[in-house]
Design a protein around this motif. Structure first.
Motif, PDB file in Angstrom:
ATOM      1  N   SER A 121      12.524   0.455  -8.171  1.00  0.00           N
ATOM      2  CA  SER A 121      11.687   0.280  -9.355  1.00  0.00           C
ATOM      3  C   SER A 121      11.822  -1.152  -9.847  1.00  0.00           C
ATOM      4  O   SER A 121      12.883  -1.774  -9.686  1.00  0.00           O
ATOM      5  CB  SER A 121      12.105   1.261 -10.455  1.00  0.00           C
ATOM      6  N   GLN A 122      10.754  -1.672 -10.450  1.00  0.00           N
ATOM      7  CA  GLN A 122      10.751  -3.074 -10.854  1.00  0.00           C
ATOM      8  C   GLN A 122      10.223  -3.256 -12.279  1.00  0.00           C
ATOM      9  O   GLN A 122       9.293  -2.561 -12.695  1.00  0.00           O
ATOM     10  CB  GLN A 122       9.855  -3.889  -9.918  1.00  0.00           C
ATOM     11  N   LEU A 123      10.812  -4.211 -12.957  1.00  0.00           N
ATOM     12  CA  LEU A 123      10.320  -4.678 -14.246  1.00  0.00           C
ATOM     13  C   LEU A 123      10.021  -6.160 -14.077  1.00  0.00           C
ATOM     14  O   LEU A 123      10.894  -6.930 -13.687  1.00  0.00           O
ATOM     15  CB  LEU A 123      11.375  -4.471 -15.330  1.00  0.00           C
ATOM     16  N   LEU A 124       8.792  -6.559 -14.354  1.00  0.00           N
ATOM     17  CA  LEU A 124       8.372  -7.945 -14.170  1.00  0.00           C
ATOM     18  C   LEU A 124       7.801  -8.476 -15.480  1.00  0.00           C
ATOM     19  O   LEU A 124       6.943  -7.826 -16.095  1.00  0.00           O
ATOM     20  CB  LEU A 124       7.339  -8.065 -13.048  1.00  0.00           C
ATOM     21  N   MET A 131       0.811  -1.217   0.000  1.00  0.00           N
ATOM     22  CA  MET A 131       0.000   0.000   0.000  1.00  0.00           C
ATOM     23  C   MET A 131       0.849   1.274   0.000  1.00  0.00           C
ATOM     24  O   MET A 131       0.343   2.370  -0.234  1.00  0.00           O
ATOM     25  CB  MET A 131      -0.938   0.013   1.205  1.00  0.00           C
ATOM     26  N   HIS A 132       2.145   1.127   0.282  1.00  0.00           N
ATOM     27  CA  HIS A 132       3.040   2.289   0.256  1.00  0.00           C
ATOM     28  C   HIS A 132       4.170   2.102  -0.761  1.00  0.00           C
ATOM     29  O   HIS A 132       5.144   2.842  -0.747  1.00  0.00           O
ATOM     30  CB  HIS A 132       3.619   2.541   1.649  1.00  0.00           C
ATOM     31  N   LEU A 155      -3.192  -0.788  -9.851  1.00  0.00           N
ATOM     32  CA  LEU A 155      -2.514   0.476  -9.580  1.00  0.00           C
ATOM     33  C   LEU A 155      -3.563   1.580  -9.533  1.00  0.00           C
ATOM     34  O   LEU A 155      -4.330   1.727 -10.492  1.00  0.00           O
ATOM     35  CB  LEU A 155      -1.505   0.804 -10.686  1.00  0.00           C
ATOM     36  N   ASP A 156      -3.596   2.326  -8.448  1.00  0.00           N
ATOM     37  CA  ASP A 156      -4.518   3.458  -8.350  1.00  0.00           C
ATOM     38  C   ASP A 156      -5.948   3.031  -8.670  1.00  0.00           C
ATOM     39  O   ASP A 156      -6.672   3.697  -9.415  1.00  0.00           O
ATOM     40  CB  ASP A 156      -4.066   4.586  -9.300  1.00  0.00           C
ATOM     41  N   THR A 168       5.572   3.450  -5.547  1.00  0.00           N
ATOM     42  CA  THR A 168       4.213   3.488  -6.104  1.00  0.00           C
ATOM     43  C   THR A 168       3.355   2.411  -5.434  1.00  0.00           C
ATOM     44  O   THR A 168       3.688   1.220  -5.521  1.00  0.00           O
ATOM     45  CB  THR A 168       4.238   3.236  -7.624  1.00  0.00           C
ATOM     46  N   PRO A 169       2.272   2.775  -4.769  1.00  0.00           N
ATOM     47  CA  PRO A 169       1.390   1.754  -4.176  1.00  0.00           C
ATOM     48  C   PRO A 169       0.886   0.793  -5.248  1.00  0.00           C
ATOM     49  O   PRO A 169       0.521   1.216  -6.342  1.00  0.00           O
ATOM     50  CB  PRO A 169       0.247   2.585  -3.582  1.00  0.00           C
ATOM     51  N   HIS A 170       0.878  -0.499  -4.920  1.00  0.00           N
ATOM     52  CA  HIS A 170       0.470  -1.475  -5.926  1.00  0.00           C
ATOM     53  C   HIS A 170       0.109  -2.804  -5.281  1.00  0.00           C
ATOM     54  O   HIS A 170       0.438  -3.065  -4.120  1.00  0.00           O
ATOM     55  CB  HIS A 170       1.605  -1.708  -6.943  1.00  0.00           C
TER      56      HIS A 170
END
Length: 274
Positions: free
Chosen positions: A40-43, A34-35, A54-55, A73-75
């Motif tokens: 950064s990630q690439l999956l 949530m936070h 997302l959002d 980025t919350p996700h």
């Protein structure tokens, strides 16, 4: 397999792009952050199907597709049933925000890959380097991560979340067209022609599925791109940005922007450049 890399304090200055996390054929468990997370990630999906949120927007991630989640980025993401096998590349460093902006990777989301071989070749190389017993391993990983990101920008296409959410071919076609032609004068007649539907039908079905009118949706796309240009292209005038984003006049663009963000375009620009 999921492998992490630890960096010494002095390496943060000498290696401004750091590979932090590397996963191969990872059977992905549900993730709820949530936070966000401090990298950064690439999956990349190798098998199965999953869902990225997302959002409050959903993206379906199928085999051969990838998704990018930017730092903090919350996700959340999870399998939609059965195994969901991912390759994972997590990276960090002082150069990352500037690098991603330069490569036009402006937002988290789902992406189509026009050339999967590029990603798979770079990922294989990262695995090989990670197994080396070399004092230069971290620098080599950084170089290969940089090469991966720069190569990927030529074969990534962002997937609109609305298309993933609504799953209606007509809605998907409209959204794809709007995303590609937002800088042009778009009429209902044009949309009717490319979808072989009547304007009245399009207005009705679009509002039913998205909760927005077509005009409001295209305006949202234009304003989003305008925000990016205001910050990333300080040499461009507000008038130039208005025209590039599909507005016929700078004054109208200014009114719409002010109504949406409670700031004029110049005020928004200065707040992000100071």
């Amino acid at each position: 397999m999921l492998r992490s890399f630890q960096y010494k304090k002095n390496e943060y200055d000498t290696i401004p792009l750091q590979l932090v996390l590397l996963g191969a054929d990872h059977d992905q468990e549900p993730v709820y952050r949530m936070h966000g997370i401090n990298l950064s990630q690439l999956l990349y999906c190798k098998e199965g199907q999953g869902e990225l949120i997302l959002d409050n927007r959903k993206y379906v991630i199928d085999k051969g597709q990838c998704f990018i989640i930017l730092k903090n980025t919350p996700h959340e993401y999870h399998s939609t049933g059965g195994k969901w096998i991912l390759d994972i590349i997590g990276f960090n460093g002082s150069i990352v925000p500037l690098l991603l902006r330069a490569l036009k990777i402006n937002s988290s989301g789902a992406y189509l890959l026009s050339n999967r071989d590029i990603l798979e070749a770079h990922h294989k190389k990262l695995l090989e380097i990670s197994e080396q017993n070399s004092k230069h391993k971290h620098m080599l990983l950084s170089q290969e991560t940089y090469a991966l990101l720069t190569d990927l920008t030529y074969c990534l296409t962002h997937i609109a979340s609305q298309a993933a959410d609504y799953g209606n071919p007509t809605i998907t076609r409209i959204i794809e067209y709007l995303e590609s032609h937002y800088g042009e004068d778009i009429s209902l007649d044009t949309l009717a022609q490319i979808t072989s539907r009547t304007p009245e039908y399009l207005c009705s079905i679009f509002k039913e599925h998205t909760g927005l009118t077509i005009v409001k949706y295209i305006n949202g796309i234009r304003l989003l791109h305008a925000k990016i240009l205001l910050v990333e292209e300080p040499s461009m005038s507000v008038s130039e940005i208005a025209i590039k984003c599909g507005y016929s006049s700078a004054s109208y663009f200014g009114k719409v922007f002010l109504k949406q963000y409670k700031l004029t375009p110049n005020q928004y620009r200065m707040s992000h450049l100071m």
